[in-house]
Each structure stands twice: as structure tokens, then as C-alpha cells.
Design an enzyme around this catalytic site. Structure first.
Site, PDB file in Angstrom:
ATOM      1  CG  ASP A 117      -0.230   0.010   2.532  1.00 45.80           C
ATOM      2  OD1 ASP A 117       0.906   0.070   2.515  1.00 45.80           O
ATOM      3  OD2 ASP A 117      -1.104   0.429   3.473  1.00 45.80           O
ATOM      4  CB  SER A 118       4.483   1.594   0.125  1.00 41.32           C
ATOM      5  OG  SER A 118       4.844   0.539  -0.733  1.00 41.32           O
TER       6      SER A 118
ATOM      7  CG  ASP B 281       0.339  -3.896   2.138  1.00 44.37           C
ATOM      8  OD1 ASP B 281       0.022  -4.905   3.175  1.00 44.37           O
ATOM      9  OD2 ASP B 281       1.027  -3.074   2.384  1.00 44.37           O
TER      10      ASP B 281
ATOM     11  CE  LYS C 248       3.186  -5.877   3.766  1.00 49.28           C
ATOM     12  NZ  LYS C 248       2.518  -5.014   4.719  1.00 49.28           N
TER      13      LYS C 248
ATOM     14  CD  GLU D  43       0.546  -1.599   7.994  1.00 47.13           C
ATOM     15  OE1 GLU D  43       0.263  -1.050   9.032  1.00 47.13           O
ATOM     16  OE2 GLU D  43       1.274  -1.493   7.227  1.00 47.13           O
TER      17      GLU D  43
ATOM     18  CD  GLU E 237       7.870  -0.908   7.849  1.00 47.26           C
ATOM     19  OE1 GLU E 237       6.935  -1.479   7.345  1.00 47.26           O
ATOM     20  OE2 GLU E 237       8.222   0.454   7.233  1.00 47.26           O
TER      21      GLU E 237
HETATM   22  O1  KIV Z   1       3.405  -1.167   1.689  1.00 49.72           O
HETATM   23  C1  KIV Z   1       4.544  -1.483   1.676  1.00 49.72           C
HETATM   24  O2  KIV Z   1       5.283  -1.305   0.792  1.00 49.72           O
HETATM   25  C2  KIV Z   1       4.874  -2.023   2.819  1.00 49.72           C
HETATM   26  C3  KIV Z   1       6.194  -1.902   3.209  1.00 49.72           C
HETATM   27  C4  KIV Z   1       6.472  -0.606   3.647  1.00 49.72           C
HETATM   28  C5  KIV Z   1       6.676  -3.138   4.285  1.00 49.72           C
HETATM   29  O3  KIV Z   1       3.973  -2.531   3.591  1.00 49.72           O
END
Ligand code: KIV
Length: 283
Positions: free
Chosen positions: A46-47, A85, A115, A117, A184
Site C-alpha cells: 500500500d506504499s 497488501d 499481508k 499489519e 519492519e
Molecule cells: O506497503 C508496503 O510497501 C509495505 C512495506 C513498507 C513493508 O508494507
């Protein structure tokens, strides 16, 4: 072409001490370059909100943003393990919501795994998603979606109290059924301990050596310019290359050097016939 890896390969790699190399990708070309380079897996993080969409953080990223980018990445990397994500809001409300959105990632985004968090507090979410038959990766330590609660993007596990919570989080993620966990911005000593303690693979971003490394493609390629975390190693200066190419193009256009002879399609019929045609319209 290398065979697409699966959870079986990732467990084997942990056992054999073969570290997994993975990056984020959000688009077709980056995904295809990563696959051609032999990347073990790809995260559609989600980056993308910051690296691609220009937001200040990850909070505004929607399910639809993630699905579209997962689809592009899958088209670019059909033979690579791809992780979707889960964005903020897609699993915070209830286990049911989390399962519905995880299912969307698989059915529409065509990813292999999701994934999310959090540790202890998302244990029931991870359990519900794995019970639905979906492969889950956990993510603890600096968790950007809840970074407001830490007072910003701050490293975690640097005090005994914080490290104790991290270890509890890691165990909760494993017990809930996740097949792997990303850690992280955590001291390498704590990460190494987790990699030894847990039977599932422990991957790092900014957390030292363990069962594998993730890096944000925008950071390592030198494309993301807003800030660079301490843990980033830059392997290219793509922003510089692109900006210089744009500058050169602008100059060529202004000086009428582009397009050149080699960039145009010349007429097939005689030029005399073309003159006649032009005359018809000029009268
Ligand atoms: O969104 C992402 O790229 C991530 C990384 C910061 C671990 O979750």
C-alpha cells in the site's frame, strides 16, 4: 524461466539458510523487470499511495487502488509469488470484512497471498482469513498504517518493553496461522532472535539479516524523492535519468531536432500526386 515459488519453497529456503529477495512493485514494467531479474517474490504494497499515487501516507489507499495495481503486477510477473497488501480500512472493522476483502485480493487481484499489519490485535483477523483458505503474511514492528499511534515512522523494539511486545506480536501472528512475517524497522538483534524462535520465515525491511529482505522499489531505484529511510540502499538513480531524458527531449523539440528523418513515415505514392491533393484543398 524459473518455476514460480510457493510456501513450500519459502519454508525450504528458511531451513536451508537461503535468504529470500523481494521488492515492492506496483505496475506492469517494474513487475516484469523484477521477474526477469529472478526476484523470489513481489509485494504490491500500500506504499503505492506514496510511491505512485503521490499521497503523503498510505491511509487514503483504497481496495480498488490495490486491486488494479495487483492486476498490473500479475500481468507483468505471471511466474512470481505476489503478495497483496491489505489497505487501511479493509480489515480493521471485523473478521468478516477482512475475509471479504482478502477474497477480493485473490479473485480480482490474482495474488497468491495477502499481508496485513499488526500482531496480537489482528490475531482473529489472521485466523479468519487463513480459515478461509487464504495464505497470510503478518507485518509487525513499524506498521505504517498505525504509525500515528507511535508518533510517526519510528523504529520499534529498541527498549525491553517494546521488544517484549514485538515478540508477543510475532508469536500471535504465527499461532493465528500466518505462513510468514515481515518485521519492519526493528533492531537486528531482535529480528535475529525472532527468526530463530519462529518456525515460519521472518523477513526484514530495515530490521537486519534474517530469512529474507524486502526493499521498496521506489527507494532502491531512486524514484521516490520525498524522504529516504535510514535502511534504504540506493541501487540506481532513476529519477535523475528520467528528468535528464525529459530535459533533453524538451530541448530537442524546441530546437526542432526531434522528430528526425528516422522517426517519420514517408509517403508511398508520388509526391506530385500529393501536391495535387493539397492543391484541391487549398483552392
Ligand atoms: O506497503 C508496503 O510497501 C509495505 C512495506 C513498507 C513493508 O508494507
Amino acid at each position: 524461466m524459473a518455476k514460480k515459488k510457493s510456501v513450500v519453497d519459502f519454508y525450504k529456503m528458511k531451513k536451508e539458510g537461503d535468504p529470500v529477495a523481494w521488492v515492492t512493485a506496483y505496475d506492469f514494467p517494474t513487475a516484469s523487470f523484477a521477474e526477469q531479474a529472478g526476484m523470489d517474490m513481489i509485494l504490491v504494497g500500500d506504499s503505492l499511495g506514496m510511491v505512485v499515487l503521490g499521497y503523503e501516507g498510505t491511509i487514503p489507499v483504497t481496495m480498488q487502488d490495490c486491486i488494479s495495481h495487483c492486476q498490473a503486477v500479475r500481468r507483468g510477473a505471471p511466474n512470481t509469488w505476489v503478495i497483496g497488501d491489505m489497505p487501511f480500512g479493509s480489515y480493521q472493522v471485523s473478521d468478516e470484512d477482512a475475509v471479504v476483502n482478502a477474497v477480493r485480493f485473490l479473485k480480482e487481484g490474482n495474488v497468491d497471498c495477502i499481508k496485513l499489519e499488526g500482531g496480537v490485535r489482528v490475531k482473529s483477523r489472521i485466523r479468519a482469513i487463513t480459515d478461509a483458505g487464504i495464505v497470510v503474511m503478518g507485518h509487525i514492528g513499524l506498521t505504517p498504517q498505525s504509525s500515528g499511534q507511535f508518533g510517526g515512522y519510528k523504529a520499534q523494539g529498541r527498549t525491553i518493553e517494546s521488544a517484549r511486545n514485538l515478540i508477543k506480536d510475532a508469536l500471535a501472528v504465527q499461532e493465528a496461522g500466518a505462513y510468514s512475517i515481515l518485521v519492519e524497522a526493528v533492531p537486528p538483534e531482535v529480528t535475529a532472535f525472532l527468526a530463530k524462535l519462529l518456525t515460519i520465515p521472518v523477513y526484514s525491511i530495515g530490521a537486519g539479516l534474517c530469512d529474507g529482505q524486502l526493499i521498496i522499489s521506489g527507494d532502491m531505484l531512486g524514484k521516490f524523492q520525498a524522504f529516504t529511510p535510514k535502511f534504504v540502499k540506493k541501487y540506481a538513480k532513476v529519477a535523475e535519468v528520467e528528468t535528464n531524458a525529459f530535459k533533453e527531449y524538451i530541448q530537442d523539440v524546441k530546437e526542432r531536432k526531434f522528430p528526425g528523418e528516422e522517426h517519420v513515415y514517408h509517403v508511398i505514392d508520388s509526391m506530385e500526386d500529393y501536391e495535387k491533393l493539397f492543391n484541391e484543398f487549398e483552392k
